[in-house]
Design a protein around this motif. Structure first.
Motif, PDB file in Angstrom:
ATOM      1  N   PHE A  27      77.081  32.106  25.033  1.00 51.95           N
ATOM      2  CA  PHE A  27      76.532  33.310  25.604  1.00 51.95           C
ATOM      3  C   PHE A  27      75.262  33.196  26.155  1.00 51.95           C
ATOM      4  O   PHE A  27      75.025  33.986  26.835  1.00 51.95           O
ATOM      5  N   ASN A  46      75.258  31.744  29.395  1.00 52.00           N
ATOM      6  CA  ASN A  46      75.919  32.564  30.324  1.00 52.00           C
ATOM      7  C   ASN A  46      77.274  32.139  30.833  1.00 52.00           C
ATOM      8  O   ASN A  46      78.002  32.505  31.783  1.00 52.00           O
ATOM      9  N   TYR A  97      79.838  32.659  28.980  1.00 48.25           N
ATOM     10  CA  TYR A  97      80.493  33.831  28.700  1.00 48.25           C
ATOM     11  C   TYR A  97      79.607  34.962  28.661  1.00 48.25           C
ATOM     12  O   TYR A  97      78.422  34.905  28.393  1.00 48.25           O
ATOM     13  N   LYS A  98      80.276  36.032  29.123  1.00 49.34           N
ATOM     14  CA  LYS A  98      79.381  37.283  29.480  1.00 49.34           C
ATOM     15  C   LYS A  98      80.106  38.370  28.938  1.00 49.34           C
ATOM     16  O   LYS A  98      81.041  38.801  29.097  1.00 49.34           O
ATOM     17  N   THR A 157      81.096  42.039  28.939  1.00 44.57           N
ATOM     18  CA  THR A 157      81.212  43.148  30.178  1.00 44.57           C
ATOM     19  C   THR A 157      81.593  44.410  29.399  1.00 44.57           C
ATOM     20  O   THR A 157      81.291  45.366  30.168  1.00 44.57           O
ATOM     21  N   TYR A 199      84.125  40.273  25.835  1.00 42.48           N
ATOM     22  CA  TYR A 199      83.280  38.988  26.792  1.00 42.48           C
ATOM     23  C   TYR A 199      84.374  38.568  27.657  1.00 42.48           C
ATOM     24  O   TYR A 199      85.646  38.648  27.450  1.00 42.48           O
ATOM     25  N   GLN A 230      83.224  33.013  32.216  1.00 44.60           N
ATOM     26  CA  GLN A 230      82.827  33.128  33.759  1.00 44.60           C
ATOM     27  C   GLN A 230      83.232  31.839  34.387  1.00 44.60           C
ATOM     28  O   GLN A 230      83.623  31.812  35.409  1.00 44.60           O
TER      29      GLN A 230
END
Length: 291
Positions: free
Chosen positions: A154, A157, A159-160, A162, A216, A219
């Protein structure tokens, strides 16, 4: 005196030029050596910073394998506990920490996201005498944490979030969780919804209800795929207490991560930890990512 010195230099012009050249070469070598040393130290500092300021305490299976007798099995009795990890969390240099439990679970209320090759991978990866048998590996990976704030996936970035939020220390002893968007959409789940997971410990089925507080998204598509129990979209993040419930132990943890004030203090922290704690560092290791 100056006149005599000049005459001497003129008289021995060859030696003078040679001496001058030697002095210039030595001076340049010294300057080059100092520059290389400075550049090397700067490069090491940059690498140390890029590796992060975290140090991980966990069972040192590599050392245990090295020290065992030929044919001797590795003991499963050496487990890391919160009591042991707590002895390091208040030491100098430590700004934050995160205790983790990694385990797996199944569910009767939601389905894992499967890829087209799941069944083939499960069969081809097993010995012939185990093919077509049910795997004891759960469909879902459970990542239980004290906080998600500092998790690499995280912070870098990959994983983000949402929708909703990450879990923090304020979620201690709650059934809150964070799941991936594909897992949520496949099961018509959203923030605020609940579902149950289960596991078996000592022949006893343990069921845990979870409430979604965040979604999450991964990406990079390179991280998605593989058998469903290895597929990161099937990872469920929970509070540490949920992991303890699912493993049937309120003390044991998989690892403890300490986040330091500055990356360059990693080695100093490791040395201090060895002096100030009673942890057996032949069995447990403090990994500062410096290999």
């Amino acid at each position: 005196m100056i006149k005599n010195a000049l005459l001497s230099l003129k008289k021995n012009i060859g030696k003078t030029i040679l001496l001058f050249v030697i002095i210039v070469v030595i001076t340049n070598l010294v300057i080059a050596g100092l520059s290389i040393q400075s550049a090397t130290q700067k490069s090491m500092d940059q690498i140390r910073s890029s590796l992060g300021n975290d140090v991980t305490l966990s069972v040192d299976f590599r050392n245990m394998m090295k020290n065992r007798e030929p044919g001797e099995s590795v003991s499963n009795e050496n487990t890391l506990t919160t009591t042991m990890a707590d002895t390091l969390k208040d030491l100098k240099y430590v700004e934050n920490y995160n205790y983790q439990i990694s385990t797996s679970a199944n569910s009767d209320s939601i389905n894992a996201v499967e890829s087209e090759t799941d069944n083939n991978q499960q069969d081809t990866n097993r010995p012939d005498n185990q093919k077509n048998q049910n795997s004891t590996q759960g469909d879902f990976t459970i990542s239980a944490n004290t906080t998600m704030k500092y998790l690499d996936s995280f912070t870098n970035n990959n994983y983000k979030i949402t929708d909703g939020r990450l879990l923090t220390t304020q979620d201690q002893n709650t059934n809150n969780c964070v799941i991936e968007t594909n897992l949520a959409s496949n099961n018509n789940l959203k923030v605020g919804d609940t579902f149950t997971i289960n596991t078996t410990v000592n022949n006893e089925t343990i069921t845990q209800e979870l409430t979604i507080v965040g979604l999450y998204e991964i990406q990079s598509t390179d991280n998605i795929g593989g058998a469903h129990f290895n597929n990161p979209v099937n990872t469920i993040y929970t509070d540490l207490s949920v992991g303890q419930t699912l493993t049937g132990n309120s003390e044991n943890i998989t690892s403890a991560i300490y986040y330091l004030d500055y990356p360059e203090n990693a080695e100093a922290f490791v040395e201090l930890a060895k002096k100030k704690s009673d942890i057996d560092f032949d069995t447990f290791s403090l990994d500062a990512n410096d290999r």
